[in-house]
Design an enzyme around this catalytic site. Structure first.
Site, PDB file in Angstrom:
ATOM      1  CB  CYS A 165      -8.880  -3.801 -11.886  1.00 29.33           C
ATOM      2  SG  CYS A 165      -8.479  -2.586 -13.123  1.00 29.33           S
TER       3      CYS A 165
ATOM      4  CB  CYS B  96      -4.255   3.084   5.763  1.00 29.70           C
ATOM      5  SG  CYS B  96      -4.088   2.964   3.979  1.00 29.70           S
TER       6      CYS B  96
ATOM      7  CB  CYS C 219      -0.887  -0.013   1.241  1.00 27.91           C
ATOM      8  SG  CYS C 219      -1.857   1.488   1.453  1.00 27.91           S
TER       9      CYS C 219
ATOM     10  CB  CYS D 112      -5.237  -0.390   2.338  1.00 27.40           C
ATOM     11  SG  CYS D 112      -4.047  -0.853   3.603  1.00 27.40           S
TER      12      CYS D 112
ATOM     13  CB  CYS E 293      -0.443   2.284   5.714  1.00 25.88           C
ATOM     14  SG  CYS E 293      -1.154   0.696   5.237  1.00 25.88           S
TER      15      CYS E 293
END
Ligand SMILES: [Zn+2]
Length: 112
Positions: free
Chosen positions: A101, A81, A30, A78, A33
């Site tokens: 995607c 976060c 991510c 995510c 984070c």
């Protein structure tokens, strides 16, 4: 652009991310984070212009229903976060049949 994708659910233009054509071994995390989200072993070229995977890492993502753009899509974000990553569709390859995607700007790549 990165902020717009992660926090405002925007989508980057297709074929704009260098990660789309990246095929070396590593981990996609991510961008918000640094939580590891996808392994390069589940990445494939979907031809859509966005980095695509057929499976996430364990406990990496969460999904919710997105009714924007007059469509019902499953949004991927995510787990840690809550940053918006992209969408998941049911037209992916085996073994999962899923196509995650992703927006490349929402990901950070670390080579293995
Ligand atoms: Zn995150």
């Amino acid at each position: 652009m990165q902020f717009g994708v992660l926090r405002e659910n925007k989508t980057e233009p297709p074929f704009s991310s260098p990660l789309d054509q990246l095929s070396i071994a590593g981990t996609y995390s991510c961008a918000g984070c640094s939580l590891p989200l996808y392994s390069s072993t589940t990445k494939y070229d979907s031809g859509t212009g966005w980095p695509s995977f057929y499976a996430p890492l364990d406990n990496a993502i969460a999904t919710s229903i997105d009714h924007s753009l007059f469509m019902v899509r499953t949004e991927v974000h995510c787990r840690r976060c809550g940053g918006h990553l992209g969408h998941v569709f049911d037209d992916g390859p085996p073994p999962t049949g899923k196509r995650y995607c992703m927006n490349g700007v929402a990901l950070a790549f670390t080579a293995a």
